[in-house]
Design a protein around this motif. Sequence first.
Motif, short mmCIF file in Angstrom:
data_model
loop_
_atom_site.label_atom_id
_atom_site.label_comp_id
_atom_site.label_asym_id
_atom_site.label_seq_id
_atom_site.Cartn_x
_atom_site.Cartn_y
_atom_site.Cartn_z
N LEU A 445 -68.55 -20.52 -0.80
CA LEU A 445 -67.93 -21.05 -2.02
C LEU A 445 -68.72 -22.22 -2.59
CD1 LEU A 445 -65.45 -21.41 -4.01
CD2 LEU A 445 -64.50 -22.95 -2.27
N ILE A 446 -68.92 -22.20 -3.91
CA ILE A 446 -69.44 -23.37 -4.65
C ILE A 446 -68.44 -23.69 -5.76
CG2 ILE A 446 -71.20 -24.20 -6.26
CD1 ILE A 446 -73.27 -22.64 -4.70
N VAL A 447 -68.05 -24.97 -5.87
CA VAL A 447 -67.21 -25.45 -6.98
C VAL A 447 -68.08 -26.36 -7.84
CG1 VAL A 447 -65.12 -26.66 -7.65
CG2 VAL A 447 -65.16 -25.31 -5.54
N TYR A 448 -68.17 -26.02 -9.11
CA TYR A 448 -69.15 -26.64 -10.03
C TYR A 448 -68.42 -27.12 -11.28
CZ TYR A 448 -72.98 -26.41 -13.56
OH TYR A 448 -73.87 -26.66 -14.57
N VAL A 470 -76.77 -20.46 -7.09
CA VAL A 470 -76.40 -19.22 -6.40
C VAL A 470 -77.57 -18.68 -5.58
CG1 VAL A 470 -75.80 -16.78 -6.77
CG2 VAL A 470 -74.60 -18.59 -8.04
N GLU A 471 -78.76 -18.63 -6.19
CA GLU A 471 -79.90 -18.00 -5.52
C GLU A 471 -80.40 -18.81 -4.34
OE1 GLU A 471 -82.78 -17.15 -8.52
OE2 GLU A 471 -81.71 -15.34 -9.18
N ARG A 472 -80.17 -20.12 -4.34
CA ARG A 472 -80.67 -20.94 -3.24
C ARG A 472 -79.55 -21.45 -2.33
NH1 ARG A 472 -84.88 -24.99 -6.00
NH2 ARG A 472 -84.93 -25.79 -3.85
N ARG A 478 -69.92 -15.94 -1.89
CA ARG A 478 -69.13 -14.89 -2.53
C ARG A 478 -68.39 -15.38 -3.76
NH1 ARG A 478 -64.91 -13.44 0.26
NH2 ARG A 478 -64.72 -11.48 -0.92
N TRP A 479 -68.12 -16.68 -3.85
CA TRP A 479 -67.32 -17.20 -4.97
C TRP A 479 -68.03 -18.39 -5.64
CZ3 TRP A 479 -63.12 -14.39 -6.17
CH2 TRP A 479 -62.58 -13.56 -5.16
N PHE A 480 -68.04 -18.34 -6.97
CA PHE A 480 -68.57 -19.48 -7.74
C PHE A 480 -67.47 -19.89 -8.72
CE2 PHE A 480 -70.86 -22.03 -10.71
CZ PHE A 480 -71.97 -22.53 -10.03
N VAL A 481 -66.84 -21.05 -8.44
CA VAL A 481 -65.72 -21.53 -9.24
C VAL A 481 -66.22 -22.61 -10.19
CG1 VAL A 481 -63.47 -22.68 -9.19
CG2 VAL A 481 -64.06 -21.00 -7.43
N VAL A 482 -65.99 -22.40 -11.48
CA VAL A 482 -66.36 -23.39 -12.50
C VAL A 482 -65.13 -24.21 -12.86
CG1 VAL A 482 -67.21 -23.75 -14.84
CG2 VAL A 482 -68.16 -21.90 -13.44
N ASP A 483 -65.19 -25.53 -12.63
CA ASP A 483 -64.15 -26.44 -13.10
C ASP A 483 -64.41 -26.68 -14.58
OD1 ASP A 483 -62.50 -28.53 -13.77
OD2 ASP A 483 -63.12 -29.85 -12.14
N LYS A 507 -73.73 -8.51 -9.64
CA LYS A 507 -74.72 -7.66 -8.95
C LYS A 507 -75.19 -8.31 -7.66
CE LYS A 507 -76.41 -5.43 -13.18
NZ LYS A 507 -77.55 -5.29 -14.12
N GLN A 508 -75.10 -9.65 -7.58
CA GLN A 508 -75.51 -10.36 -6.37
C GLN A 508 -74.34 -10.55 -5.41
OE1 GLN A 508 -77.68 -13.51 -9.02
NE2 GLN A 508 -78.69 -13.61 -7.03
N GLY A 509 -73.19 -9.93 -5.76
CA GLY A 509 -72.03 -10.03 -4.87
C GLY A 509 -71.27 -11.32 -5.00
N VAL A 510 -71.43 -12.03 -6.11
CA VAL A 510 -70.75 -13.31 -6.33
C VAL A 510 -69.77 -13.15 -7.49
CG1 VAL A 510 -71.01 -15.75 -6.92
CG2 VAL A 510 -72.73 -14.62 -5.47
#
Length: 562
Positions: A445-448, A470-472, A478-483, A507-510
Amino acid sequence: MASPVKLLQGIRPITRKGALRDALAGISLAAMDIPQLLGYARIAGMPAVTGLYTALLPLLAFAFVGSSRHLVVAADSATATIFSGHLASLAPVGSPQYIALAGTVALLTAGMLLIARLLRLGFLADFLSRTALTGFLVGVGAQVALSMGGDMLGIVVPASTAGEKAVFLAGHIGQAHLPTAAIAVSLVALLLAARQWLPNWPLPLLAMVGCIAASAAFDFAGHGISVLGPIAGGLPSLSLPALGWRDVRELLPIAGACFIMIVAQSSAAARVYADRHSECDDENANILGLAAANTAAAFSGTFVVNGSPTQTAMAEQGGSRSQVAQLSFALIVALVALFLCQWLQYLPHCVLAAVVFTIAIGLIDLKTLLAMRTESPLEFRMALLTAATVLMVGVEQGILLAMALSLAHHVRRSYRPHTLMLEPDADGRWLPVPVQIGKQTAPGLIVYRFGADLFYANDSFFTQQVIALVERAPAGLRWFVVDAGAITGLDYSAARSLADLCERLRKQGVTLVFGRANRFLRADMKRHNVARIIGHRNILPTLHRALAVAGVPEQGAVAGVV
């Protein structure tokens, strides 16, 4: 019945006690401001009495039509400087043709203000930042101060630009007329000291009266000290400036610069005092009042008027709380124009120049500049660049640059906004930190957080930063949450970039999820068909719900979100 109330917003409601207080405040304002009005006429290159005329019909017109209870609309150094430099190249200063040109500028400015009122363009004042306005007034102050140098030293200065005047004065200071220079320098020192320690005393008026009496008693003119000479007093006669279309075309750019200055400066001053006294202020009604005031200026033989921050401050310090004070001020000015103008012929030019010089010095706000230098070096440089443009190129170019820099600074902040991500600390609490490529908020998880609206100029910055994160990221993201708390909308370009980003991450599974998406952002996403691509269930009104979609429990690390 509604019309009279609208016309008297700056006066009503009023009580007998309030009317008396404001009438006395108007008398106090007259005592402090009449010397300045004469000084503004000097800056404008107009006969001295026309400075008084700016505080008659124009001031009355605004008092009845405008909304502000505090704004003093009369002559102002900034607008006087704007048009005087150009009119001097079109007609001899103070000549009937020059006065007609000045009246035409006032009428054209009134027309622009009326159009702005009809189109409800009061918001235009917001596009001139305090930074740019400070720099502009510094430039105007320096320019006006230099233009008074010749009169203060008793030297004729055959130069037009500020730089040429400074060079000429520096090279010919030995030719100064000593009695003239002694009077001017002594008066400047007195007025500056009074501004610091006796700000509520009418020292400029007392000094001017004393100098007029001394000039008449000791024949200053006979000792080589230049004086104003005979002045036609009385009330202004009403007439329309008679000029052709060719003159109008030449004067339109000057009127445009005055219009911008008036809208910016008047709106800023009116807003400050309305907020200070918890009053409602109608910017568009004020613009209509300024249009009426400049129309009255054109018909009464005087020049462009503006809502003056300095005169408004003087009125408030004197106790003014409504436009009744301005009506009282106008009455005192009318009495001076009718009965005391014959004494003004003894007023030395150096005395008037000293008063104007102190006004100009007051425009140079060193305290604000020093604060800018400490708090925001970039804005400090913007202010200095604006001031230098006014001095070296011209006032109109300076105000246009000020607006351009204000907009550019805003766009720059939106173009590269602050971005953050949530990262766990040693205790496992999630805290906001600057974006760090290669980090994640929690496993998978990344929260941005993106700190501005998404639009065509910053959508590539947004997508590139998200892709890099995401790439690094560590394996298994699996999850990218935008605040999205700071994002209130998208344009077409940003919507297309966002749709492409969503497909790429998928496509990258995110999975891309938006939290704290307000209704305006959701409406834009729906209109641009982005909501369907992201998935309606992945666009949530709160960050907790967005994290729940990503599998983060309500309790635990989420409680550490700041």
